[in-house]
Scaffold this motif. Sequence first.
Motif, short mmCIF file in Angstrom:
data_model
loop_
_atom_site.label_atom_id
_atom_site.label_comp_id
_atom_site.label_asym_id
_atom_site.label_seq_id
_atom_site.Cartn_x
_atom_site.Cartn_y
_atom_site.Cartn_z
N GLY A 245 24.33 46.00 30.56
CA GLY A 245 24.90 46.72 31.70
C GLY A 245 24.59 48.21 31.67
N ILE A 246 25.34 48.96 32.48
CA ILE A 246 25.12 50.41 32.54
C ILE A 246 25.44 51.05 31.20
CG2 ILE A 246 25.75 52.53 33.73
CD1 ILE A 246 26.58 50.87 36.13
N GLY A 247 26.60 50.70 30.63
CA GLY A 247 26.94 51.19 29.30
C GLY A 247 27.97 52.30 29.26
N TYR A 248 28.72 52.51 30.34
CA TYR A 248 29.71 53.59 30.31
C TYR A 248 30.82 53.30 29.30
CZ TYR A 248 27.56 55.53 34.52
OH TYR A 248 26.69 56.10 35.42
N GLN A 249 31.11 52.01 29.06
CA GLN A 249 32.10 51.68 28.03
C GLN A 249 31.59 52.10 26.65
OE1 GLN A 249 30.77 49.56 30.16
NE2 GLN A 249 32.39 48.62 31.41
N THR A 250 30.28 52.02 26.46
CA THR A 250 29.69 52.45 25.20
C THR A 250 29.91 53.94 24.99
OG1 THR A 250 28.00 50.73 25.41
CG2 THR A 250 27.56 52.51 23.86
N ILE A 251 29.80 54.72 26.07
CA ILE A 251 30.05 56.17 25.96
C ILE A 251 31.48 56.42 25.50
CG2 ILE A 251 30.22 58.32 27.27
CD1 ILE A 251 27.94 57.40 29.00
N ASP A 252 32.43 55.69 26.08
CA ASP A 252 33.83 55.87 25.68
C ASP A 252 34.02 55.56 24.20
OD1 ASP A 252 34.49 56.57 28.27
OD2 ASP A 252 35.00 54.52 28.86
N THR B 104 20.24 56.72 30.76
CA THR B 104 19.85 57.90 29.97
C THR B 104 21.07 58.64 29.45
OG1 THR B 104 19.68 59.26 31.99
CG2 THR B 104 17.67 58.21 31.20
N LEU B 105 22.15 58.65 30.22
CA LEU B 105 23.38 59.26 29.74
C LEU B 105 23.92 58.52 28.52
CD1 LEU B 105 25.24 60.02 33.11
CD2 LEU B 105 24.03 61.64 31.64
N VAL B 106 23.83 57.20 28.55
CA VAL B 106 24.28 56.39 27.41
C VAL B 106 23.41 56.66 26.20
CG1 VAL B 106 24.69 54.06 26.56
CG2 VAL B 106 25.18 54.62 28.95
N MET C 78 24.31 63.66 26.07
CA MET C 78 24.19 63.09 27.42
C MET C 78 23.48 64.05 28.36
SD MET C 78 28.07 61.59 27.73
CE MET C 78 27.98 61.60 29.51
N ALA C 79 23.96 65.28 28.40
CA ALA C 79 23.39 66.26 29.32
C ALA C 79 21.94 66.59 28.96
CB ALA C 79 24.24 67.53 29.32
N ALA D 77 20.47 70.95 36.80
CA ALA D 77 21.29 69.83 37.26
C ALA D 77 22.07 69.23 36.09
CB ALA D 77 20.42 68.76 37.91
N ALA D 78 21.43 69.12 34.93
CA ALA D 78 22.11 68.59 33.75
C ALA D 78 23.24 69.52 33.30
CB ALA D 78 21.11 68.39 32.62
N LEU D 79 22.98 70.82 33.34
CA LEU D 79 24.01 71.78 32.93
C LEU D 79 25.20 71.74 33.89
CD1 LEU D 79 24.64 74.00 30.85
CD2 LEU D 79 23.61 75.64 32.44
N THR D 80 24.91 71.61 35.18
CA THR D 80 25.98 71.53 36.17
C THR D 80 26.79 70.25 35.99
OG1 THR D 80 24.51 72.70 37.70
CG2 THR D 80 26.50 71.75 38.62
N SER D 81 26.10 69.15 35.69
CA SER D 81 26.80 67.89 35.42
C SER D 81 27.72 68.03 34.21
CB SER D 81 25.79 66.77 35.16
OG SER D 81 24.97 66.56 36.27
N LEU D 82 27.22 68.71 33.18
CA LEU D 82 28.02 68.93 31.98
C LEU D 82 29.28 69.72 32.31
CD1 LEU D 82 28.09 68.65 28.86
CD2 LEU D 82 26.91 70.84 28.75
N LEU D 83 29.13 70.72 33.16
CA LEU D 83 30.28 71.54 33.54
C LEU D 83 31.28 70.73 34.36
CD1 LEU D 83 31.70 74.29 33.74
CD2 LEU D 83 30.26 74.79 35.73
N GLU D 84 30.79 69.93 35.31
CA GLU D 84 31.69 69.17 36.17
C GLU D 84 32.36 68.02 35.42
OE1 GLU D 84 30.72 69.29 40.72
OE2 GLU D 84 28.93 68.57 39.68
#
Length: 484
Positions: free
Chosen positions: A175-182, A221-223, A257-258, A270-277
């Motif tokens: 899958g996407i893997g967001y649970q893996t990030i957690d 890629t975030l995962v 991730m970023a 864009a990556a830095l802005t994502s990190l901030l948000e």
Amino acid sequence: QFFGAAVAIASGFSVGREGPGVHLGASSGSQLGLYLGLPNNSLRTLIGCGCAAAIAASFNTPLAAVIFTLEVFAFDYVLVNLAPVLVAAVTGTVMTRLVYGSNPAFSTPAVTLQNLPELVNLLLLGAVIGVLAALFTHCLEYFSSFQKSAPRWRRFLIASIAMATIGVWLPDTLGIGYQTIDKVVAGNYLLVTLLLITLAKLLATTFCLGLGIPGGLIGPTLVIGATAGGTFYAFLIAAGVSSEELSGGDFYALLGMAAMMGATLQAPLAALTSLLEMGQDATILLPGMMTIVTATLVSRIAFGKESVFHRLLRVRGVNFETTAMHRSLREVGVLAAVDPSFEIWHREIDAEQLEKICQSKVRWLILHDGKVPVAAVRQRSLADFMTLLKQNNLLPDEAAKALAANEPLNLPGLIAQFDSHTTDLAPPQLVTLSRVDSLATLDEAHETMQRDNTRLFYAQSSHAHGLDGIYGLLPLESVEHYYR
């Protein structure tokens, strides 16, 4: 894309959900522009709006979606590009929050840099992430060419078998893997497990996407970045570095991730802005800048990898240049640069028509063969040339007889005679014409000029043929004016 990606993600393929959203947003913007009959430069802006709305809706990060669109699409940071993309990103975010609330795509803890000497570790982390990003892009290029000519069902079958094999041994890659990030943020993995998940996720994602499984690549890629950051932190602990000297595994995972996103997409801002948000804490900007910039430079300079999207376009035979010249020319439509001062005449004219041509006030004369335009000449140059011929009795006998009898005279043929036999008389330059669509951008026209070695176009409506719907002439000098 919508149903295919839904089935792929639900089936456990290692793909992201934002890719189909971007496709749907881009295609919606494109169809709207085509329906309204907008030129290609405006069409490109609408496509960017659709992408920004999709990214903002997927990750609940409107500002990062705007910056992502401007960087990846190589838009100039001007109001005419920024304003519609901002509106689209806000709209996408509002719609998502109305349905799902204001929570981000995944939870991120509040993290901060413990001490400045730790920046050295972040420099090394950025270098490692840069290598992984280059490997990701290289593998995706390779697998995109693998089994390229095979039937789609065979490619899907191979991807299914490979994903099932990897998933049996490492379920966290499915899958996407967001649970893996957690789980990485919570510190639930050991060093070896993190390393295996990182490499397996990279291989599974590039293999699935390369073989054509519908889905996106930003989520995976975030995962990969999170597990790589967690691996780096676990390695430091295993190497004997005290945990009190480090900012924590969640800190390294978030920066990973970023950095992976920025290096893979070659979109550091864009990556830095994502990190901030996502982090919702401005103190993470300094370490984020260090890690993201290092990773981006390593991938770009050390390995020569540009944005993964641009690399995939080249694999598919689409050349997307991002130089300042190309960006400038993409912003301008052909109709903004054409010269509308022209008249259309048949290339065979009589004395009365020639007199009208010489008295005309237009800048260009378009000559046709009865069906399509074939050449163009400057009106003033032709008028001066014909006046000089008459005053000095230099007209060839056949041409003089034809004009005296008011019979048709082949104008290009007359000019060609002097071009080949006269050395002390400069005839007007007769330029061969090519057609360009009135909705095209100057970048498209310039590319065609270079490919076909053409210096002059006539801009014609998309739905017109023959001699109808001609808006004007586009010389090479007018195109060069917009980037010189």
